[in-house]
Design an enzyme around this catalytic site. Structure first.
Site, PDB file in Angstrom:
ATOM      1  N   THR A  22      33.221   7.394  78.707  1.00  0.00           N
ATOM      2  CA  THR A  22      33.932   8.459  79.425  1.00  0.00           C
ATOM      3  C   THR A  22      33.128   8.876  80.656  1.00  0.00           C
ATOM      4  OG1 THR A  22      34.727   9.231  77.273  1.00  0.00           O
ATOM      5  CG2 THR A  22      35.059  10.704  79.135  1.00  0.00           C
TER       6      THR A  22
ATOM      7  N   ASP B 244      29.448   3.568  68.088  1.00  0.00           N
ATOM      8  CA  ASP B 244      28.643   4.195  69.146  1.00  0.00           C
ATOM      9  C   ASP B 244      27.258   4.559  68.616  1.00  0.00           C
ATOM     10  OD1 ASP B 244      30.797   3.947  70.733  1.00  0.00           O
ATOM     11  OD2 ASP B 244      31.187   6.068  71.054  1.00  0.00           O
TER      12      ASP B 244
END
Length: 547
Positions: free
Chosen positions: A97, A395
């Protein structure tokens, strides 16, 4: 925006040939629109996006890469923006992001220079200089080393990484899973560290149970059952043989037709098949294994022989699963049964067990002595929750891997961006170089926006803290608390990010902005609407002199 069958982000693009400044401004606009879509997905107070795929399935996530993968765009510049989120995910697994938000902001600040008739080459040159300085700063005085063998220090970094995800409620569980899994698959060979998470740390999702039931197995689990119901389903310290060949008679490629002259010929054919299967089974039985895994099939006759010898057989195991079993129990995958040797047998597994979970049977190879592969067993209420937990866990695994390979950290919460911006502004006060410092401030600004803080007041106070910082050999630790929007000391709060992730974000974002700036022409390869078809003349037209 996301209504209908497929989420489509329509970015206006003329069908005519376009060139020059207009194309650059259109590319900037496309990049800004992509960044605006996922700006609300940054930080601990990130909002989720619900996406519908063409088949009617839904995805709920705040992972930048997962969102952009599902969106359909038509503008070529927007496609290259989506590509950078995928690159970021593949390279370092986190910051998908941030990289889009930063790239969008760099493109936004570029617009003013283009409107001032500044040449793109001049802007690009200053951006490259700024990037070189950023890399030098964060690889040097603005990052701090970390002891990768200190479990608590690494756990703190992983915790701050998943603090922005759904999994943050179970952060201790997730951190332990990530650390255990990565430590299991890490191999140090001649000073070189290899951490292959994708191949050797498999995530298995089983709906049902609670997320607290998730765990890392000291071994491997596969979704298989034994081939014969009478075979053993619980063996301690099993001897394991792994095969990449079928335990059945394989008819020749060209033997499609067989001519039989008498009844005895047919019997002889069956005998040949039986002898072949018996020979294969004898090769296996000679090594006295307890369990046989094969990537191919096992015939009924082979099952009979193996059952008589007290051997459990599991067939049609995936190649990737077989490789994991080999790493976990120390066996070698063999292609021909004639080549089987004692050294190929795996003895590193402590327990072979078949369990039924829900409606399906699973084979567990656990309590391995020194496994170099593992399975992460995830439990949860529904498939949607499990899918999001898996994305979050990937992640966490990648961040752990990054620290083991490159053990340096930078402060999180926008602190490093403000520190770098401060240094860049000290070198130049105007032009594209100084504007790069302004662009970096988008990360703390977005964090403040997403948790409802007063953005202008917060950023002004944060700038003042960084301006007052005098220690040139240590980064200023003041950043924004993503939960409350307050300015806090990141060192005390324990929010750190791996250097590898930040380096990748800056390099990818700046390089993409430069790439889109260098485009001064978009030429469509397809036929334009309204154009006459340029087809060759027909022979009859040539004859009539119409050409």
């Amino acid at each position: 925006m996301f209504g209908g069958r497929t989420p489509v982000l329509v970015l206006s693009q003329n069908t005519k040939r376009e060139s020059g400044r207009k194309v650059q401004l259109e590319n900037i606009n496309a990049g800004k629109q992509i960044a605006d879509v996922i700006r609300t997905c940054l930080g601990p107070q990130a909002m989720l996006k619900m996406l519908m795929d063409p088949m009617g399935g839904i995805v709920m996530t705040n992972d930048g890469n997962a969102i952009l993968r599902e969106i359909t765009v038509q503008h070529p510049a927007a496609k290259s923006m989506i590509e950078i989120a995928r690159t970021q995910d593949e390279e370092v697994g986190d910051g998908t992001t941030s990289v889009i938000v930063l790239a969008g902001e760099i493109l936004t600040i570029t617009e003013q220079f283009l409107q001032q008739q500044m040449h793109p080459t001049v802007i690009i040159r200053q951006y490259r200089q700024a990037l070189d300085d950023i890399v030098t700063l964060i690889e040097g005085p603005l990052s701090v080393p970390v002891d990768k063998n200190d479990r608590n220090a690494v756990a703190g970094v992983v915790k701050s990484c998943i603090g922005t995800k759904i999994l943050s409620k179970w952060d201790d569980l997730a951190v332990n899973i990530a650390l255990d899994a990565v430590n299991t698959v890490t191999i140090v060979d001649n000073g070189r560290t290899e951490v292959d998470i994708k191949r050797y740390a498999k995530v298995e999702k089983i709906p049902g149970g609670a997320i607290e039931d998730s765990q890392v197995l000291r071994g491997v689990m596969v979704n298989k059952d034994v081939t014969h119901p009478k075979m053993k389903r619980y063996i301690q310290n099993p001897r394991i043989v792994l095969l990449d060949c079928p335990l059945e008679y394989k008819k020749g490629e060209s033997q499609t037709n067989v001519e039989l002259s008498g009844e005895s010929d047919f019997t002889r054919m069956l005998e040949i098949e039986e002898e072949h299967v018996r020979k294969i089974c004898e090769d296996i039985i000679a090594l006295k294994p307890d369990v046989v895994f094969t990537e191919k099939g096992v015939s009924d006759l082979a099952q009979h022989y193996l059952l008589k010898a007290g051997i459990s057989a599991i067939r049609r195991v995936r190649k990737t699963d077989n490789n994991r079993i080999a790493r976990a129990c120390g066996a070698t995958i063999v292609n021909r049964t004639e080549e089987l040797q004692e050294s190929d047998v795996g003895t590193g597994c402590g327990l072979f067990e078949i369990k039924k979970i829900g409606d399906e049977y699973f084979c567990f190879l656990t309590e391995c002595k020194n496994p170099k592969a593992c399975t992460i067993l995830l439990r949860g209420a529904s498939k949607d929750i499990l899918n999001e937990v898996e994305r979050n866990l990937q992640d966490a695994l990648q961040v752990t891997r990054n620290i083991i390979i490159s053990p340096r950290l930078v402060p999180g919460g926008g602190a490093i961006e403000m520190a770098v911006a401060q240094k860049l502004q000290a070198k130049a006060t105007h032009g594209p170089y100084a504007a790069m410092a302004q662009a970096l401030e988008i990360i703390p600004r977005t964090l403040a926006q997403n948790c409802g803080a007063n953005t202008i007041r917060t950023l002004t106070a944060l700038r003042a803290r960084h301006a007052a910082h005098t220690d040139a050999n240590r980064p200023c630790m003041w950043g924004i608390d993503g939960e409350t929007g307050e300015i806090v000391d990141m060192e005390k709060k324990g929010i750190w990010e791996p250097l590898a992730v930040k380096l990748q974000i800056y390099k990818t974002a700046v390089e993409t902005a430069i790439l889109l700036l260098r485009i001064d022409d978009i030429v469509s390869g397809s036929k334009k609407a309204g154009d006459k078809d340029k087809e060759p003349p027909k022979p009859s037209e040539i004859a009539e002199g119409k050409e």
